[in-house]
Each structure stands twice: as structure tokens, then as C-alpha cells.
Design an enzyme around this catalytic site. Structure first.
Site, short mmCIF file in Angstrom:
data_model
loop_
_atom_site.label_atom_id
_atom_site.label_comp_id
_atom_site.label_asym_id
_atom_site.label_seq_id
_atom_site.Cartn_x
_atom_site.Cartn_y
_atom_site.Cartn_z
N LYS A 49 0.88 -1.18 0.00
CA LYS A 49 0.00 0.00 0.00
C LYS A 49 0.91 1.22 0.00
O LYS A 49 1.64 1.46 0.97
CB LYS A 49 -0.88 -0.03 1.25
CG LYS A 49 -1.79 1.18 1.42
CD LYS A 49 -2.67 0.97 2.64
CE LYS A 49 -3.50 2.18 3.01
NZ LYS A 49 -4.20 1.98 4.29
N ASP B 84 1.32 4.93 0.24
CA ASP B 84 0.52 6.05 0.78
C ASP B 84 1.20 7.39 0.53
O ASP B 84 2.40 7.46 0.24
CB ASP B 84 0.34 5.81 2.30
CG ASP B 84 -0.92 6.45 2.85
OD1 ASP B 84 -1.55 7.25 2.14
OD2 ASP B 84 -1.27 6.15 4.02
N ASP C 65 -10.65 7.14 3.17
CA ASP C 65 -10.46 6.77 4.58
C ASP C 65 -11.81 6.64 5.28
O ASP C 65 -11.87 6.20 6.42
CB ASP C 65 -9.62 7.83 5.29
CG ASP C 65 -8.14 7.55 5.14
OD1 ASP C 65 -7.78 6.45 4.69
OD2 ASP C 65 -7.33 8.45 5.46
C1 DGJ Z 1 -3.77 7.24 5.45
C2 DGJ Z 1 -4.42 6.03 4.86
O1 DGJ Z 1 -5.47 6.39 4.03
C3 DGJ Z 1 -4.87 5.11 5.99
O2 DGJ Z 1 -5.55 4.02 5.46
C4 DGJ Z 1 -3.67 4.68 6.77
O3 DGJ Z 1 -2.83 3.91 5.97
C5 DGJ Z 1 -2.94 5.90 7.29
N1 DGJ Z 1 -2.64 6.83 6.24
C6 DGJ Z 1 -1.66 5.50 7.97
O4 DGJ Z 1 -0.90 6.57 8.33
#
Ligand code: DGJ
Length: 731
Positions: free
Chosen positions: A476, A478, A548
Site C-alpha cells: 500500500k 501512501d 479513509d
Molecule cells: C492514510 C491512509 O489512508 C490510511 O488508510 C492509513 O494507511 C494511514 N494513512 C496511515 O498513516
């Protein structure tokens, strides 16, 4: 040939069996836009344009006083020669003016589609899938060539466009604006539709009539952003999900973009999309070429539904790449909302154990596994495992997960640095900043300067090490803040305004290398949820964390809006805890499952908190998901009822052969004594018999589409139903 040039009328015709796109070279110089829409045959192509003399509209052709660039429908308009509308591009030659005179020079027609150097793009696997055209315009005074690139796909109703500026010699030129496409529609009787939002509320649909003047959306945040998606559409007034004309345009780019529509007094509409010209200047030196991102242009005369299915087909098959493009994705569990930063190996092992029992296939370790990151205040940049939390390292945990029969996935945020990190202490100049100015923090972090070669090389090597340090099947990726203080310590002053675009080029280079080095890893992109959900990221990573916000009710709007452009297989969707962490709402586990099952199903909660009844529901729904996942991931999506219109939502997925369908119906709040709901289905074979939920009830396709499927009333808030239809023989 699906791209034709008529030497007599000077008209280009791009077509497939369903759509046409026509342009004309007028006066041997100017490129006019004639038509884009349903396939036409044109007997007298040169007769499409008509001119009227307009007061205050200047002419560049004194021998033809009716002719004015101000009223000519153009393909790639400039400013300064009589067209007072918003230009598609603007250059600043060495003489300090912003005037250019590009005229038609030549063209090339070829089979297939060439890649865009360094930028994500739609591609072909066989040359026969598409035909392309490059029209070259030249301004001989400044020695610059402007290439307009067009491709038409044979089986997908899409035209792609981009532009490249080639400095053929002479003095330096600055590019101040360079949209990827521009089109002048002959009338302005359209609605303007786009996707707006914010963090945790991404891609809500907004539709409004066009008005005189300019309407625009944009991002200047260094990411395509939560606020606006790089997509706009013009809709005929009667257009809905099934009928009417829709012109959708999407940009294959993940950075600052702008899209606008300008309606002039003569009721024409100019639509354009490209890099946001605000705060952008690119210096073009002799011998250099600048390539814009690519725009994907979809025409549909079957409403928004038709437009979406075309975008879905294109993104799924000819933008997404890699081994996972055509594969069902594993059902995952992510520890973020279950533990946040507060975890250790044992806690994670418990989650893994209980997930396995329910049939979950992949465990994802989210933020907090490295440096001394016990909260969001530190350690981005120090990508060494935290041995206090994970004494056996990533490898030990990953091997444990594997032994349990699951795959292991990892969260990373490579583009960022915490001021409290060894990396920042060693390389304070590696972040975006303007020397001598404040470095604005967001989530206690700064953005690494990906316009720098050395920073990109460091990211590539660091994450090559991380991804080889353990058996990792999923990543993932980010990115949790937007850009401020956009400047680079490595660029000269005359190139500072290139920083944001150079950042994107650096990011794309990194992603090309890493996804190439790790072809078997499934990459999911994320930016605080859906802050960078765009075709550019999908070119490298075939799915995106949609939002989120995992509340089942909020997700209806988010997933519905997202589906306007993006297919379900590109969306990550998780079942999370209640009360929901974003809105505090309590919804039943069934509805949470049904919402997440309309995309790539995942979980993000402490499963041990579920009651045994809830666990049974989860197991049963995972079983259902296995039955429908091919439909959801590779089928055609039909949106039936919009969450933006009331308390109900419905959508369905149908396979290519129209043999199977999965229909999802959701009710938010129940109402007393409510009307009977008959859901009119779509996309079925009208003559086929379908058996419902493998039971005794059977219906004809036309019955379900014309009369509708009656939805049983349930006296409860937050209910949902999944109805499976399977084609069957008459008894
Ligand atoms: C933002 C992401 O969208 C969440 O799912 C998670 O991974 C957090 N960051 C972690 O810091």
C-alpha cells in the site's frame, strides 16, 4: 483506414464503427474542430464550417473578413491573434511577448499507438487495436514545433489526445500553459458535471447548467486531490444514466491539473483539460521536447452509464498494467483501524489467526512498523523495522502469515520525510522548500523532492531493499499531505516553476522501476484514502484505497461517484468497525459487507470484537463474494438508483455473456408505510430466463428490465440485499 485525410477538403476524419471526430485545416494554416460524436458519413466535409462577420472579432485573413479566430471552432487555440477566449496554450518566446503563430505544417497517420515518454498513458497490445494521427504545427519565427497527438481505438469508444512541443532551434522559449486537449463545441446547451469532495468525502457528483463565462475545477496541491478529480463531462439536458449524450474527459495525470469550460456570447463551449497553468512555467531549450499528459475522451449516447462502461473498459484493459490487471485481488485485512500505531507482533498474530478462520486471504501491516513511529510525529524516511514491535522483523511476521496460509502485505509512504528522522537530519535539502522560507508541515511531515535524481535513486534503492526483505505480496503506497513551499534546492531559478511537474515525472520514474522490479507484488495507491485516485496512478498500481471513510452509508456516495470513471476492480473497500471511526454511525455488519463487496473486498477491524452471529455473517458474505467477484471485477456495471437522490441506492454487475448478474440494493433510513419498490434492472438479455438466488423464482430479462424486481420491505434502518441472477433453461 479509421484515420482519413481528404486532400481536397483538408479534413481529417477519425472514426470507428460508433464514433467520429472531424477536423479541418482552414486557409492552409488553422486547425478547426468540426465534430465529435456519433459516427457520421460526410459527403461534403469542407461545408461543415460556416462563418458570419462579428463586430469586434478581428481577422488574421484580410482577404476573408468574415474569418476570425475568435469565432472559429478550434482544436488547439492560441491567444493574441484575435481569439479572445481562453487559450489552450501560451508560450513566452525570448522577445518577451506571449504571441505565437503556429500554422499547419504536416501530418502523419499510423497504426497502433506510441507510448508517451515518461508519462502514464493508455496503450495498445496489438497495433490493430487503434489508429493514430500526429498533426504538426510550426511557428517558424521561434523555431518551435507543436505536435497534436490523437488516437482512436477500434473497439473502445475513446479518443486520446496529448501535445508535445519540440524546440527545433533558435532561442529559449518558456511554456506558460499547455493543455492536453481543447475542443470547441458548436453549442453550449450542456450541463457541466464533475466530482468534488474533500478528505473522507471524495468524488461526490455535482451537475450544473453551463453559464456564460468560465467554469473550472483544478488542483494546485501537487496531487490530483480529494477536492476535484481530473475528470469533467458535458451532458445533454436530457442525459441520465441510460440516455442522452455525454462527453467525458479524464486526464492521465496525478499532479496539478485544471479543467474548464468557457461559454462565449455565440453559445459555443470550449472544453479543456491539462496541467494547471497556475504556478507552472517550463523552460524549453533548443533540441528539447516537452510532452503534456494524455487526455482520455469518451463519447456516449447512452448517458452516463454508457460513458462509465467505456471508461471502465479502457482503464481496466488498456491503462492498468501488470499481472494483477486481469486477476481477482485477494480479500485482505488491514490492521490500521484495529490497532493504529499501537501494536506488537502478538497483537498482529491474533488478527491474522482470526482473519484466516473467516476466509481472509491477505494480511496488510499498515503504518507504524519502522523507526520509532508510535504516532504520526516521526520516522518517515527511516525505513528500518522497529524491533521493539516486531522482534522477528518483517520477515518473521511475513513468514508467520504465510505459514497460516495467507499472503503478507506492507504499508509504505516513500514520498515523505518526518523532520524527526535520521534521513531529514542527514539531508535537510531533500524536501520541497524555498531556501530561507518556512517549511510548512502537514501531519508533521515534509514532502521529499522527487524532482531530484538523487532523491529518486535513494527511494528506489531503499524500497527495493524493503520489498526484498520479506515475502511481500502486496504494497500500500501512501502519500499523506499536499505540497507547499514548492521549490527545489537542486534546480536553477529559471526552472523553479517546473518543480511540481518534475516531481510527478520523478514519481512516475520511481513507480516504473519498482513495479517493474517487483512484478508479482499487487500495489495499491493511497493518499489519505482517495486523494490521488486518477488514471495516472492506475497505470502503475491497479487499485486505489478509495477513501479513509469506511462508513457504509458514506461509502455509497463515494463508490457511486467514483464509479463514474473508475471500475470496481480499481477500488479498495473495507468492512470496518462500529461505531464508525469517521462518523460514529452504527450500521449492521451485513450492510458493511454488501457495500465493500461491490469493489475489492477487504476488512479493517478487530475481528475478535465481532459477535459469533456477526462472524457467521462475515463468513457467509465472503462465500457470496467468491460467487460474484468475477462479475464485480470484470463485469459491466449499471448504476440503478443514486444515493445522491434519496435514501436508496442500487447498482448491479452483469457478465459479458449476460448469463449472470449481481444486484445490490441498499436502504439507508426506513420510512413508514412506504411505497413498493420495483427496481428496473439493466444490461440483461431481454429474452433470457433468470433464476433468482438459486431458488425457484424465475424471471425473463425484459420482465426485470421493464417491469422491475420487487424489493421486499424490511422494517429497519441500514438494510441491504444482494440478489444473484443466473441464466437458466425453460423447464
Ligand atoms: C492514510 C491512509 O489512508 C490510511 O488508510 C492509513 O494507511 C494511514 N494513512 C496511515 O498513516
Amino acid at each position: 483506414m479509421p484515420v482519413e485525410w481528404d486532400d481536397k477538403s483538408h479534413v481529417f476524419h477519425l472514426y470507428n464503427n460508433r464514433i467520429s471526430y472531424l477536423m479541418e485545416v482552414v486557409h492552409g494554416k488553422y486547425l478547426a474542430h468540426l465534430y465529435w460524436g456519433k459516427r457520421v458519413q460526410v459527403l461534403q466535409p469542407g461545408a461543415i464550417l460556416s462563418f458570419r462577420s462579428r463586430a469586434f472579432s478581428p481577422t488574421t485573413e484580410p482577404s476573408d473578413p468574415k474569418f476570425s479566430l475568435d469565432t472559429l471552432p478550434q482544436e488547439y487555440p492560441a491567444f493574441g491573434n484575435g481569439d479572445f477566449r481562453s487559450p489552450a496554450y501560451q508560450l513566452r518566446p525570448a522577445d518577451g511577448s506571449t504571441m505565437t503563430e503556429f500554422v499547419y505544417n504536416s501530418h502523419e497517420i499510423y497504426q497502433g499507438k506510441r507510448p508517451l515518454n515518461g508519462l502514464p498513458h493508455a496503450y495498445v497490445e496489438e497495433k490493430s487495436e487503434a489508429d493514430s494521427l500526429v498533426i504538426t504545427m510550426v511557428d517558424s519565427k521561434i523555431g518551435v514545433g507543436l505536435n497534436l497527438h490523437y488516437t482512436i481505438y477500434r473497439d473502445i469508444d475513446v479518443i486520446t489526445r496529448s501535445v508535445s512541443f519540440e524546440h527545433l532551434g533558435g532561442q529559449e522559449v518558456e511554456i506558460h500553459k499547455c493543455m492536453s486537449m481543447s475542443i470547441d463545441f458548436h453549442h453550449a446547451n450542456w450541463d457541466f458535471l464533475h466530482l468534488q469532495g474533500t478528505w473522507a468525502r471524495e468524488r461526490h457528483i455535482e451537475r450544473q447548467p453551463l453559464i456564460h463565462g468560465i467554469q473550472s475545477i483544478s488542483s494546485a496541491r501537487g496531487a490530483s486531490s480529494h477536492l476535484h478529480n481530473p475528470f469533467v463531462a458535458l451532458l445533454s439536458k436530457n442525459a441520465d444514466e441510460d440516455i442522452g449524450e455525454v462527453y467525458g474527459v479524464s486526464l492521465v495525470y496525478s499532479g496539478n491539473f485544471a479543467a474548464s469550460v468557457e461559454v462565449d456570447p455565440f453559445e459555443t463551449a470550449r472544453l479543456s483539460i491539462g496541467i494547471n497553468p497556475f504556478d507552472f512555467i517550463w523552460l524549453l531549450k533548443p533540441g528539447e521536447t516537452f510532452q503534456t499528459p494524455e487526455a482520455l475522451m469518451v463519447y456516449s449516447n447512452e448517458g452516463l452509464g454508457g460513458m462509465s462502461r467505456t471508461f471502465h473498459q479502457l482503464l481496466r484493459k488498456r491503462v492498468c498494467r501488470g499481472v494483477y490487471r486481469d486477476k481477482i485481488r485477494p480479500i485482505l485485512i488491514n490492521n490500521w483501524e484495529a490497532t493504529y500505531f499501537n501494536f506488537n507482533e502478538n497483537k498482529l498474530k491474533e488478527i491474522v489467526g482470526s482473519a484466516k478462520e473467516l476466509g481472509i486471504e491477505l494480511f496488510v501491516l499498515d503504518d507504524g512498523w519502522f523507526g520509532h513511529r508510535d504516532n504520526a510525529k516521526s520516522s518517515l524516511g527511516d525505513w528500518e523495522v522497529n524491533k521493539k514491535k516486531l522482534p522477528h522483523g518483517l520477515k518473521g511476521l511475513a513468514e508467520y502469515v504465510q505459514k497460516k496460509g495467507m499472503k503478507f502485505g506492507l504499508w509504505v509512504e516513500p514520498e515523505m520525510v518526518s523532520p524527526d528522522s535520521d534521513l531529514y537530519r542527514k539531508h535537510p535539502d531533500w524536501c520541497l522548500h524555498v531556501p530561507g522560507r518556512n517549511r510548512t508541515e502537514s501531519r508533521n511531515q515534509l514532502v521529499l523532492d522527487l524532482s531530484r535524481e538523487d532523491v529518486c535513486a535513494w527511494i528506489i534503492e531503499t524500497f527495493t531493499e524493503v520489498f526484498t526483505s520479506a515475502p511481500i505480496s502486496y504494497v500500500k503506497w501512501d502519500m499523506n499531505r499536499n505540497m507547499t513551499g514548492v521549490g527545489s534546492a537542486a534546480l536553477p531559478s529559471e526552472r523553479q516553476k517546473e518543480t511540481a511537474h518534475r516531481y510527478m515525472l520523478g514519481l512516475y520514474r520511481i513507480l516504473e522501476v519498482l513495479t517493474g522490479r517487483f512484478p508479482d507484488i499487487l500495489f495499491e495507491s493511497c493518499s489519505g484514502g482517495g486523494g490521488r485516485f486518477d488514471p495516472g496512478m492506475l497505470y502503475y498500481m491497479p487499485q486505489t484505497w478509495t477513501s479513509d471513510d469506511t462508513d457504509a452509508v458514506e461509502r455509497l456516495k463515494i463508490q457511486y461517484g467514483t464509479s463514474l470513471v473508475y471500475p470496481a476492480i480499481t477500488m479498495g473497500a473495507h468492512v470496518s468497525d462500529v461505531p464508525n471511526h469517521q462518523v460514529g454511525r452504527v450500521t449492521p455488519i451485513m450492510m458493511r459487507c454488501h457495500v465493500a463487496m461491490a469493489a475489492n473486498l477487504g476488512f479493517e477491524l478487530n475481528i475478535n470484537k465481532l459477535s459469533s452471529d456477526e462472524k457467521k455473517i462475515v463468513m457467509a458474505q465472503i462465500g457470496q463474494y467468491h460467487k460474484i467477484k468475477e462479475l464485480v471485477c470484470f463485469g459491466d456495471m449499471y448504476r440503478l438508483v443514486s444515493p445522491f437522490a434519496g435514501m436508496d441506492t442500487a447498482w448491479m454487475f452483469v457478465d459479458q455473456n449476460k448469463e449472470k448478474a449481481a444486484v445490490f440494493y441498499y436502504k439507508i433510513l426506513a420510512s413508514p408505510n412506504s411505497p413498493i419498490i420495483r427496481l428496473k434492472l439493466r444490461g440483461l438479455n431481454p429474452r433470457k430466463r433468470y433464476r433468482m438466488n438459486a431458488g425457484k423464482q424465475e424471471f425473463f430479462g425484459d420482465e426485470l428490465m421493464q417491469i422491475g424486481l420487487t424489493i421486499p420491505f424490511i422494517k429497519k434502518d441500514f438494510t441491504s440485499q444482494l440478489i444473484l441472477l443466473e441464466g437458466c433453461q425453460a423447464p
